[in-house]
Write a protein that holds these residues in place. Structure first.
Motif, PDB file in Angstrom:
ATOM      1  N   SER A 154       0.828 -27.739  -5.038  1.00 23.69           N
ATOM      2  CA  SER A 154       0.375 -27.061  -6.247  1.00 23.69           C
ATOM      3  C   SER A 154      -1.118 -27.260  -6.490  1.00 23.69           C
ATOM      4  O   SER A 154      -1.767 -26.436  -7.143  1.00 23.69           O
ATOM      5  CB  SER A 154       1.181 -27.541  -7.458  1.00 23.69           C
ATOM      6  OG  SER A 154       0.862 -28.885  -7.784  1.00 23.69           O
ATOM      7  N   ARG A 155      -1.673 -28.347  -5.959  1.00 27.09           N
ATOM      8  CA  ARG A 155      -3.106 -28.622  -6.117  1.00 27.09           C
ATOM      9  C   ARG A 155      -3.948 -27.964  -5.034  1.00 27.09           C
ATOM     10  O   ARG A 155      -5.145 -27.736  -5.229  1.00 27.09           O
ATOM     11  CB  ARG A 155      -3.341 -30.138  -6.089  1.00 27.09           C
ATOM     12  CG  ARG A 155      -2.749 -30.852  -7.296  1.00 27.09           C
ATOM     13  CD  ARG A 155      -2.930 -32.348  -7.194  1.00 27.09           C
ATOM     14  NE  ARG A 155      -4.340 -32.740  -7.048  1.00 27.09           N
ATOM     15  CZ  ARG A 155      -4.750 -33.989  -6.865  1.00 27.09           C
ATOM     16  NH1 ARG A 155      -3.848 -34.971  -6.797  1.00 27.09           N
ATOM     17  NH2 ARG A 155      -6.030 -34.274  -6.749  1.00 27.09           N
ATOM     18  N   GLY A 201       0.970 -38.770  -3.797  1.00 27.92           N
ATOM     19  CA  GLY A 201       0.560 -37.396  -3.539  1.00 27.92           C
ATOM     20  C   GLY A 201      -0.942 -37.229  -3.429  1.00 27.92           C
ATOM     21  O   GLY A 201      -1.424 -36.388  -2.658  1.00 27.92           O
ATOM     22  N   GLU A 222       3.792 -31.519  -5.380  1.00 21.19           N
ATOM     23  CA  GLU A 222       2.593 -31.650  -6.231  1.00 21.19           C
ATOM     24  C   GLU A 222       1.306 -31.424  -5.443  1.00 21.19           C
ATOM     25  O   GLU A 222       0.416 -30.692  -5.901  1.00 21.19           O
ATOM     26  CB  GLU A 222       2.611 -33.029  -6.893  1.00 21.19           C
ATOM     27  CG  GLU A 222       1.638 -33.191  -8.041  1.00 21.19           C
ATOM     28  CD  GLU A 222       0.234 -33.586  -7.581  1.00 21.19           C
ATOM     29  OE1 GLU A 222      -0.730 -33.311  -8.316  1.00 21.19           O
ATOM     30  OE2 GLU A 222       0.135 -34.168  -6.489  1.00 21.19           O
ATOM     31  N   GLU A 253       8.801 -34.302  -4.663  1.00 19.87           N
ATOM     32  CA  GLU A 253       7.931 -33.733  -5.693  1.00 19.87           C
ATOM     33  C   GLU A 253       6.558 -34.387  -5.659  1.00 19.87           C
ATOM     34  O   GLU A 253       5.523 -33.711  -5.757  1.00 19.87           O
ATOM     35  CB  GLU A 253       8.571 -33.905  -7.071  1.00 19.87           C
ATOM     36  CG  GLU A 253       9.823 -33.064  -7.266  1.00 19.87           C
ATOM     37  CD  GLU A 253      10.547 -33.391  -8.562  1.00 19.87           C
ATOM     38  OE1 GLU A 253      10.121 -34.358  -9.250  1.00 19.87           O
ATOM     39  OE2 GLU A 253      11.530 -32.702  -8.875  1.00 19.87           O
ATOM     40  N   ASP A 254       6.532 -35.707  -5.516  1.00 20.02           N
ATOM     41  CA  ASP A 254       5.274 -36.455  -5.534  1.00 20.02           C
ATOM     42  C   ASP A 254       4.444 -36.215  -4.276  1.00 20.02           C
ATOM     43  O   ASP A 254       3.246 -35.915  -4.349  1.00 20.02           O
ATOM     44  CB  ASP A 254       5.582 -37.945  -5.695  1.00 20.02           C
ATOM     45  CG  ASP A 254       4.327 -38.808  -5.802  1.00 20.02           C
ATOM     46  OD1 ASP A 254       3.229 -38.251  -6.023  1.00 20.02           O
ATOM     47  OD2 ASP A 254       4.443 -40.038  -5.671  1.00 20.02           O
TER      48      ASP A 254
END
Length: 363
Positions: A211-212, A308, A208, A203-204
């Motif tokens: 998503s950015r 991330g 993530e 996720e990190d």
């Protein structure tokens, strides 16, 4: 010399990250003259998802997931000069260790080979009666997939006579440059199964950043991710057979290595994926862990991210030209210093030294 090796699976990498490690090391040992039999249980649908046929350099014995079958194959430990019980076999591991040690002949070299030392040590530290912990004093040797001095010292403190890390490496016959495959086209690819000890780090370091960077193409391979919420710029391809790993590694601009939490905390534990990617000439971005510089030079042969945000920043600055340069240098490094042929030389010398010490004669 005959080796009886009890492990998870040699013929299937399905939910079995140790497969590449086993194949590389045992094949290289076979070249050095060892007669190897690999015993693996029929569990976790691995036999229905084989990615190689039984090799000509090792006999593979598949046994049913029953106590009776386990006892039958454990009894064959008595035929070997070297008996190896690996961690994470997947069926009655503690019973298998007990049975193998009972049947190993007195003069045989008895080894526990730990392919997940941080997890194993966490399990046995708090349990003085754990069968493995009880057996450490009778085992001749503990070999580990990695871990460096922290693992060596921990095993010594628990009673192991000797513990030696045998790190992952590259088999250039199986992992090497290939032509790109459009199925794996992306800016950043990550290949790894969904595991509790890794998910938060994925996720990190991967979800993530994706998503950015919504205009950037991300590629996710591995089992278990089908119901995980993630941004629309991530392409999921599910399980990727080992025969397709080269294409997965070379096609994206860069590929990402994300260690499991326990491996990252311990350090000195390069995953097979690190050497697979480098051997294919891929540009690798890895999460930070202590000891990375022993295997690849940061900023020259590998890019290192501590979180991330670092992944986002590295991707923003990464040109195709630099990615190719990093991949080329990484491949040269692992071919020169980190092949399974070289690891097998170390293992061979360990085996022979151990056997000489117990017999007083040349092995």
């Amino acid at each position: 010399m005959k080796i009886a090796f009890y492990g998870s699976s040699l013929v299937s990498a399905y939910w079995n990250g140790a497969a590449t490690y086993y194949r590389g090391l045992l094949r290289a040992l076979a070249v050095r003259g060892y007669d190897i039999t690999f015993y693996e249980p029929d569990v976790y649908e691995r036999q229905q998802n084989r990615d190689i046929d039984p090799p000509d350099w090792c006999k593979v014995v598949v046994y049913e997931g029953t106590i009776g079958s386990l006892k039958t194959v454990a009894a064959r430990a008595g035929e070997a000069d070297i008996v190896v019980k690996a961690s994470g076999v997947g069926f009655e591991d503690e019973r298998l260790l007990e049975e193998v040690l009972v049947h190993a002949r007195p003069g045989a070299l008895k080894i526990f080979w730990d392919v997940d030392a941080p997890a194993t040590l966490l399990e046995i530290r708090g349990d003085a009666g754990h069968p493995l912990r009880q057996a450490l004093g009778t085992l001749d040797l503990v070999l580990t997939y990695g871990g460096g001095d922290p693992v060596v010292q921990a095993y010594g403190g628990l009673g192991a006579r000797e513990c030696i890390p045998i790190y992952n490496a590259l088999d250039p016959d199986t992992h090497h440059p290939v032509a790109p495959d459009e199925r794996f086209s992306a800016d950043l690819g990550f290949l790894g199964n969904r595991l509790p000890d890794r998910e938060a780090r994925v996720e990190d370091f991967f979800l993530e950043p994706a998503s950015r960077l919504i205009q950037t193409r991300f590629l996710l391979g591995g089992s278990g991710w089908h119901d995980k919420p993630m941004s629309s710029n991530i392409k999921r391809v599910g399980h990727v057979a080992t025969g397709e790993h080269n294409a997965f590694n070379v096609t994206p601009k860069a590929v990402l290595n994300i260690s499991r939490e326990s491996m990252a905390q311990n350090g000195f534990s390069p995953a097979t994926r690190v050497f697979e990617a480098a051997g294919a000439g891929a540009c690798l971005i890895t999460d930070h862990w202590e000891g990375i510089e022993l295997f690849l030079r940061p900023d020259e042969e590998v890019l290192v991210a501590r979180d991330g945000k670092d992944v986002v920043d590295l991707l923003a600055d990464l040109t195709t030209e630099r990615a190719r340069s990093i991949g080329k240098k990484a491949m040269a490094r692992v071919l020169a210093n980190h092949t399974y042929t070289q690891r097998a030389e170390i293992v061979d010398s360990i085996f022979r030294a151990q056997l000489r010490a117990r017999t007083g004669a040349a092995a």
